[in-house]
Design a protein around this motif. Structure first.
Motif, short mmCIF file in Angstrom:
data_model
loop_
_atom_site.label_atom_id
_atom_site.label_comp_id
_atom_site.label_asym_id
_atom_site.label_seq_id
_atom_site.Cartn_x
_atom_site.Cartn_y
_atom_site.Cartn_z
N VAL A 1 0.88 -1.17 0.00
CA VAL A 1 0.00 0.00 0.00
C VAL A 1 0.91 1.21 0.00
O VAL A 1 1.69 1.41 0.93
CB VAL A 1 -0.93 0.01 1.23
CG1 VAL A 1 -1.79 1.27 1.24
CG2 VAL A 1 -1.81 -1.23 1.24
N GLY A 2 0.83 2.01 -1.06
CA GLY A 2 1.79 3.09 -1.27
C GLY A 2 1.86 4.08 -0.12
O GLY A 2 0.91 4.22 0.65
N PRO A 3 2.97 4.79 -0.02
CA PRO A 3 3.17 5.76 1.06
C PRO A 3 2.45 7.08 0.78
O PRO A 3 3.06 8.11 0.54
CB PRO A 3 4.69 5.94 1.07
CG PRO A 3 5.09 5.73 -0.35
CD PRO A 3 4.15 4.68 -0.89
N TYR A 4 1.10 7.03 0.79
CA TYR A 4 0.32 8.20 0.40
C TYR A 4 0.46 9.35 1.40
O TYR A 4 0.13 10.50 1.07
CB TYR A 4 -1.15 7.82 0.25
CG TYR A 4 -1.34 6.71 -0.74
CD1 TYR A 4 -1.01 6.90 -2.08
CD2 TYR A 4 -1.81 5.46 -0.35
CE1 TYR A 4 -1.15 5.88 -3.01
CE2 TYR A 4 -1.95 4.44 -1.27
CZ TYR A 4 -1.62 4.65 -2.59
OH TYR A 4 -1.76 3.64 -3.50
N MET A 5 0.95 9.06 2.58
CA MET A 5 1.16 10.15 3.55
C MET A 5 2.43 10.93 3.27
O MET A 5 2.70 11.92 3.93
CB MET A 5 1.16 9.60 4.98
CG MET A 5 2.36 8.72 5.34
SD MET A 5 2.38 7.13 4.48
CE MET A 5 0.97 6.34 5.26
N TYR A 6 3.20 10.48 2.27
CA TYR A 6 4.42 11.17 1.89
C TYR A 6 4.42 11.48 0.39
O TYR A 6 5.27 10.99 -0.37
CB TYR A 6 5.65 10.32 2.24
CG TYR A 6 5.75 9.96 3.69
CD1 TYR A 6 6.04 10.93 4.65
CD2 TYR A 6 5.53 8.65 4.12
CE1 TYR A 6 6.11 10.61 6.00
CE2 TYR A 6 5.60 8.32 5.47
CZ TYR A 6 5.89 9.30 6.40
OH TYR A 6 5.96 8.98 7.73
N PRO A 7 3.46 12.30 -0.07
CA PRO A 7 3.37 12.58 -1.51
C PRO A 7 4.56 13.34 -2.06
O PRO A 7 4.77 13.39 -3.27
CB PRO A 7 2.09 13.41 -1.63
CG PRO A 7 1.92 14.03 -0.28
CD PRO A 7 2.43 13.02 0.70
N ASP A 8 5.36 13.94 -1.17
CA ASP A 8 6.53 14.68 -1.61
C ASP A 8 7.77 13.79 -1.72
O ASP A 8 8.87 14.28 -1.98
CB ASP A 8 6.81 15.84 -0.66
CG ASP A 8 7.01 15.38 0.78
OD1 ASP A 8 6.50 14.30 1.13
OD2 ASP A 8 7.67 16.11 1.55
N ARG A 9 7.58 12.48 -1.53
CA ARG A 9 8.72 11.54 -1.62
C ARG A 9 8.37 10.41 -2.60
O ARG A 9 8.16 9.26 -2.22
CB ARG A 9 9.06 10.99 -0.23
CG ARG A 9 9.46 12.08 0.76
CD ARG A 9 9.64 11.54 2.17
NE ARG A 9 10.76 10.60 2.25
CZ ARG A 9 11.12 9.98 3.37
NH1 ARG A 9 10.43 10.19 4.49
NH2 ARG A 9 12.14 9.14 3.38
N PRO A 10 8.29 10.74 -3.89
CA PRO A 10 7.82 9.77 -4.89
C PRO A 10 8.76 8.58 -5.09
O PRO A 10 8.35 7.58 -5.69
CB PRO A 10 7.72 10.61 -6.17
CG PRO A 10 8.70 11.73 -5.97
CD PRO A 10 8.63 12.04 -4.50
N ALA A 11 10.00 8.67 -4.61
CA ALA A 11 10.96 7.58 -4.84
C ALA A 11 10.86 6.46 -3.82
O ALA A 11 11.56 5.44 -3.94
CB ALA A 11 12.38 8.14 -4.84
#
Length: 226
Positions: free
Chosen positions: A62-72
């Motif tokens: 489940v993607g790290p949606y709480m960190y949208p500024d860290r796409p890598a």
């Protein structure tokens, strides 16, 4: 086979764990606050990744949606798990437009199949329920099942952008989210697929059935008698 489920206590993570265990698969449940049967995993702390990824054959992410500024972050995770032969990445789209809402149990069953069966490599499974509904329609269905009036208030585009900026998102992330939501508002996410039935062998569960099963959730609390 050992499978790591990231977000194991979440809306899809929990049923994915259950679906995999029903198939007799060994599951490593990863959570930010692990219980004795789980393992610690925190997107913000790569130091927790090694133990969680140790000896696993597949990942449910489940993607790290709480960190949208860290796409890598997702790419970094996959680079840290070169031994994983299968990966299922959950992505979610939403906006004030018609969406083919899908039951989390159907998501879990498809994910379990993709993690344990052949024939899913390099494929994108677009999962939907049996019909596309707007949030207003969803609210009405839930209210009718609960026997009460519920109301949905949409956030306009300007308010949404202002909220993202206030939350500290960088302009690149704001523009990406803005464009994504516009695509959905234009109806590009109103598609309905038969993927759930093709993969699992049963039709996708409807919102009506989900609402009836969980109607008590939206009913007003009854004050206890003194």
């Amino acid at each position: 086979m050992k499978i790591l489920v990231i977000g194991a206590s979440g809306k899809t993570g929990r049923p994915v764990v259950e679906a995999l265990e029903a198939r007799g698969v060994e599951v490593r449940a990863a959570r930010r606050a692990p219980v004795p049967a789980g393992v610690l995993f925190d997107w913000a702390d790569p130091g927790t990744w090694q133990e969680a990824l140790r000896d696993v054959d597949a990942l449910y992410v489940v993607g790290p949606y709480m960190y949208p500024d860290r796409p890598a972050l997702v790419g970094d995770l996959l680079a840290a798990a070169p031994h994983a032969r299968r990966v299922v990445l959950l992505s979610v789209l939403a906006a004030d437009a018609a969406v083919g809402f899908v039951d989390a149990r159907d998501v879990a069953e498809v994910a379990a199949a993709a993690l344990t069966e052949d024939g899913h490599a390099d494929r994108i499974h677009v999962l939907t329920g049996p019909e596309a509904l707007t949030y207003a329609q969803v609210t009405r269905v839930l209210g009718e099942a609960a026997g009460r009036e519920l109301q949905y208030t949409a956030l306009d585009a300007d308010e949404h952008v202002a909220g993202m900026r206030a939350a500290g998102l960088d302009e690149r992330s704001v523009m990406w989210q803005q464009g994504l939501f516009q695509l959905i508002r234009d109806g590009h996410n109103a598609v309905v697929t038969d993927t759930v039935e093709r993969v699992t062998g049963h039709p996708a569960r409807s919102l009506d059935s989900y609402a009836r099963e969980n109607a008590a959730t939206w009913r007003p609390a009854v004050p206890a008698e003194r």
